[in-house]
Motif scaffolding. Structure first.
Motif, short mmCIF file in Angstrom:
data_model
loop_
_atom_site.label_atom_id
_atom_site.label_comp_id
_atom_site.label_asym_id
_atom_site.label_seq_id
_atom_site.Cartn_x
_atom_site.Cartn_y
_atom_site.Cartn_z
N ILE A 1 33.99 29.13 53.83
CA ILE A 1 35.18 29.95 53.61
C ILE A 1 36.10 29.27 52.59
CG2 ILE A 1 37.30 30.81 54.71
CD1 ILE A 1 35.62 31.26 57.25
N SER A 2 36.42 27.99 52.84
CA SER A 2 37.34 27.31 51.91
C SER A 2 36.71 27.13 50.52
CB SER A 2 37.79 25.96 52.49
OG SER A 2 36.68 25.21 52.87
N THR B 1 35.18 29.32 48.99
CA THR B 1 35.27 30.61 48.28
C THR B 1 36.70 30.89 47.79
OG1 THR B 1 33.61 31.30 49.89
CG2 THR B 1 34.40 32.99 48.43
N PHE B 2 37.62 29.98 48.04
CA PHE B 2 38.99 30.17 47.55
C PHE B 2 39.01 29.90 46.04
CE2 PHE B 2 41.00 28.73 51.85
CZ PHE B 2 40.51 29.87 52.45
N VAL B 3 38.72 30.92 45.27
CA VAL B 3 38.69 30.74 43.81
C VAL B 3 39.76 31.63 43.18
CG1 VAL B 3 36.27 30.08 43.62
CG2 VAL B 3 36.87 32.49 43.70
N PRO B 4 40.44 31.19 42.11
CA PRO B 4 41.45 32.04 41.46
C PRO B 4 40.78 33.13 40.63
CG PRO B 4 41.21 29.96 40.29
CD PRO B 4 40.31 29.87 41.48
N LEU B 5 41.37 34.32 40.68
CA LEU B 5 40.79 35.42 39.90
C LEU B 5 41.20 35.34 38.43
CD1 LEU B 5 41.13 38.36 42.44
CD2 LEU B 5 39.16 36.93 41.96
N VAL B 6 42.23 34.57 38.14
CA VAL B 6 42.58 34.31 36.73
C VAL B 6 42.55 32.79 36.53
CG1 VAL B 6 43.98 36.36 36.32
CG2 VAL B 6 45.04 34.33 37.27
N ASP C 1 43.38 29.59 33.79
CA ASP C 1 44.06 29.13 32.57
C ASP C 1 44.88 30.27 31.96
OD1 ASP C 1 44.80 27.35 30.67
OD2 ASP C 1 43.03 27.64 29.41
N TRP C 2 45.69 30.92 32.76
CA TRP C 2 46.40 32.13 32.34
C TRP C 2 47.68 31.78 31.58
CZ3 TRP C 2 44.86 36.88 31.88
CH2 TRP C 2 45.78 37.90 31.69
N PHE D 1 33.92 36.26 44.54
CA PHE D 1 34.82 36.87 45.52
C PHE D 1 34.28 38.23 45.99
CE2 PHE D 1 38.67 39.64 46.11
CZ PHE D 1 39.00 39.17 47.36
N VAL E 1 30.90 37.93 47.93
CA VAL E 1 31.02 37.41 49.30
C VAL E 1 31.61 38.46 50.24
CG1 VAL E 1 32.22 35.71 50.74
CG2 VAL E 1 31.14 34.99 48.62
N ILE E 2 32.67 39.13 49.79
CA ILE E 2 33.30 40.14 50.66
C ILE E 2 32.33 41.30 50.93
CG2 ILE E 2 35.16 41.86 50.79
CD1 ILE E 2 36.15 39.01 51.27
N GLU F 1 45.40 31.43 45.41
CA GLU F 1 44.92 30.69 44.23
C GLU F 1 45.33 31.42 42.95
OE1 GLU F 1 43.52 27.92 43.52
OE2 GLU F 1 42.25 27.19 45.14
N THR F 2 45.21 32.75 42.97
CA THR F 2 45.55 33.55 41.79
C THR F 2 47.05 33.49 41.52
OG1 THR F 2 43.73 35.00 42.42
CG2 THR F 2 45.23 35.83 40.74
N GLN G 1 47.93 30.28 39.92
CA GLN G 1 47.55 30.26 38.50
C GLN G 1 48.55 31.03 37.65
OE1 GLN G 1 44.86 29.08 36.57
NE2 GLN G 1 44.34 27.75 38.29
#
Lengths: 264, 414
Positions: free
Chosen positions: A159-160, A162-167, A169-170, A198, A201-202, B390-391, B394
């Motif tokens: 679970i942890s 899979t905590f990835v940012p959807l953006v 270097d924005w 993301f 997995v969902i 996380e988003t 960012q």
């Protein structure tokens, strides 16, 4: 065995003996080495002949393999488990008799001996029910120990992870569209990758959700989930087949180089 | 001789003398300076500062067998200076025996000493090593490792297990009280009845392969649970079942399972130990034998349920070749593609574990399945929250979002 069978068998015998003497008399090779290489080649071809159909040569190789391996594992089990691990822990003198290094005596190891005897009780006419106790012990401890192990490795830590940012270097839309790049290390590829992780997995979780009928939006998500799984399986299939091809190449190399000496 | 000549005579030797003296002085000073520089180099290459602040503390939540050592590296241990070539860790026991227990690389600042006795005391010192020189830290006070009875580091694991376990008990109780527990259809299992019926019509045996792992694999346990249900139907239809196995314990457990199923079906007389046979522990020996059984006995139905490895495709392809209807299932991702390619129905991952509940329709099994679904809801909710946080971090560099994410990570990391 019919006439053709006898002729083929005779041919195989002649080929075997010829190969044995040829391999055994070339260079520094001994007759034993010649026999072993010829036998290896014969067994390889016998197993491969299954691709045509079931035949006596395959049966011979199969039975030889099963018999030798069963005996090997039984011997290994006795010498590594009983003699190597158990005896030195319950008796110094018995351990010395088996030429084992002196171990630390621990009488808890009498328990597996007891359970082992209980397992053998199934051979007794009236004590068969006793063999269920060690089985219950094995299954119960397996379930209990694996519960914690799987909960940690296959559930909580996943679970942890899979905590990835959807953006990534924005720095605003202008900067993002002004610097669009398909570079593997660029933000666009990273963002697409994170979206796939993301969403995959969902949707995968939804596919494995059993308490609700997979209809409507839930069904759509479930279908996306199974598509993600299938794409993953496809990639895995190709990767594994490549590995199997290398095994085949290894076997063919043995036949063509070590046995027939047709390649160097 | 003129005055000027005499003067010149008197001046030149004086200048020469001064120059000689000056040169001698300069050379001597230079020489001394060279010696001094050499001395300085020599002194700095052999004198190094020791590691400091050596701290020994008990390893948290262990069985009283470990101690943690932390220290500040020598001030001469810097990439630019590069004098320190490594560290050595020494242990002093309560009977004054000193042992070198580790040699570490430059930059090291911690070490965990293991396999200790909780009834003994231990002191430590760390030595920084340079070329031809070493400097030791102060020896620490004696300390004993402590055994902790409860691992509070796994509190989150306990809470999650409690929630999922509680949900399982709740649904089991609901099921026992007569509440209908809904479970969606699983395609592979819908086909079990048809597959057994097909074998009955064709008068051919059913081949059941429980994988090649032992009873310590959950997949084997799941497979035997499904076997119980399948064997009951087989007993009802009076078909022959053939079950070659690769582990002796699996053979024993499978015989017990089938025997119980035949008794439950009211056909104890039809049971025979020969239904389950041990082949060999060797992976490919087992495969060769099962392939032989398939082509010789031509089963109408093949079940491949359990833990499979490289043999999966060989078995599934042979089953396909003899025209059997095949129902496969495993939780090993690497083998699922082969089953999907070569079998008629495949239980993917958790479907294998859900199958037994689905087939039995018993409140206990169904309750467990629904309790696991609660776990999936928790997982999905946590993942959505984690990804959103996380988003946000960012996009906005929000500190509160970072704090929340920290808590979330802590809850889902062991």
């Amino acid at each position: 065995m019919n006439r053709i069978g006898i002729i083929v068998f005779a041919g195989v015998c002649v080929l075997f003996v010829t190969s044995w003497f040829l391999k055994g008399s070339v260079g520094d090779a001994t007759m034993t080495e010649g026999f072993l290489i010829t036998l290896s080649a014969f067994l390889t071809l016998a197993i491969m002949s299954f691709l045509y159909k079931d035949n006596p040569y395959y049966k011979f190789a199969e039975h030889l393999f099963v018999g030798v391996s069963a005996a090997f594992w039984m011997t290994m089990g006795f010498w590594s488990t009983i003699v190597g691990n158990l005896i030195p822990r319950i008796s110094d003198s018995l351990g010395a008799w088996f030429l084992q290094p002196k171990g630390e005596i621990n009488y808890f190891f009498l328990l597996p001996i007891f359970f082992g005897f209980l397992l053998l009780m199934r051979l007794a006419p009236k004590g068969g029910w006793l063999s269920r106790w060690p089985l219950a012990f094995i299954i119960g401890t397996t379930a209990g120990l694996n519960f914690v192990r799987y909960l940690r490795s296959d559930f909580i830590n996943q679970i942890s992870a899979t905590f990835v940012p959807l953006v990534v270097d924005w720095q605003g839309f202008g900067h993002f569209f002004g610097n669009l790049s398909l570079s593997a290390t660029g933000p666009l590829v990273a963002m697409v990758g994170n979206f796939v992780i993301f969403g995959g997995v969902i949707c995968g979780l939804i596919y494995f959700f059993f308490s609700k009928e997979h209809t409507g939006w839930f069904g759509t998500a479930s279908r996306i989930g199974i598509w993600v799984l299938m794409v993953t399986f496809g990639a895995s299939f190709g990767y594994t087949v490549m590995g199997r091809i290398s095994l085949l190449v290894g076997r063919l190399t043995f036949l063509l180089r070590d046995w027939l000496e047709l390649m160097t | 001789m003129s005055l000027s000549q005499r003067k010149s005579f008197s001046v030149f030797p004086a200048i020469q003398f001064i120059i000689i003296i000056a040169l001698t002085f300069v050379l001597s000073v230079n020489s001394f300076a060279q010696e001094a520089t050499d001395d300085t180099t020599s002194v700095t290459s052999v004198i190094i500062a020791p590691p400091t602040n050596l701290l020994v503390e008990d390893f948290e939540y262990d069985d009283g067998e470990k101690l943690n050592l932390i220290w500040t590296p020598s001030i001469d241990d810097q990439p630019q200076v590069g004098k320190v070539t490594g560290y050595q860790v020494f242990r002093v026991t309560n009977d004054d025996v000193t042992t070198k227990i580790a040699e570490l690389m430059p930059g090291a600042n911690n070490f965990t000493d293991q396999e200790l006795d909780k009834d003994s005391t231990y002191s430590y010192y760390v030595t920084a090593i340079a070329n031809g020189a070493e400097a030791s830290s102060v020896t620490t006070s004696p300390i004993s490792p402590q055994r902790e009875w409860v691992n509070f580091g796994l509190t989150n694991l306990f809470v999650i297990a409690l929630i999922i376990g509680g949900a399982i008990f709740y649904f089991i109780e609901m099921g026992k009280r007569g509440k209908k527990l809904f479970v969606r259809k699983i395609a592979g299992l819908e086909a079990v009845d048809d597959a057994i019926g097909r074998a009955t019509e064709m008068g051919r045996p059913i081949l059941y392969i429980p994988g090649i792992h032992d009873m310590d694999d959950v997949q084997t346990l799941a497979s035997l649970t499904i076997l119980g249900r399948v064997a009951e139907q087989i007993a009802d239809y009076d078909i022959k079942i053939r079950m070659p196995v690769a582990r002796s314990l699996v053979m024993t457990a499978a015989r017990e399972t089938i025997k119980a199923s035949y008794q439950a079906a009211g056909r104890p007389d039809a049971y025979s130990d020969d239904m389950v046979s041990y082949i060999t522990d060797e992976q490919f020996g087992y495969v060769a034998a099962v392939d032989g059984i398939m082509v010789r006995e031509k089963p109408a139905t093949v079940f491949l349920l359990g833990a499979f490895f490289a043999e999966s495709l060989i078995l599934a392809e042979t089953g396909n070749h003899v025209g059997a209807i095949q129902i496969a299932g495993t939780a090993r991702p690497a083998q699922l593609p082969f089953f999907i390619a070569a079998c008629d129905f495949t239980l993917i991952g958790e479907e294998l574990f859900a199958a037994s509940a689905y087939l039995s329709n018993e409140p206990k099994a169904l309750g467990a399945l629904k309790g696991q679904d609660v776990g999936k809801i928790i997982a999905a909710a946590a993942i959505i929250a984690g990804v959103l946080l996380e988003t946000v971090i960012q996009l906005t560099d929000s500190e509160s979002a970072a704090t929340l994410l920290g808590y979330l990570r802590q809850a889902f990391t062991t």
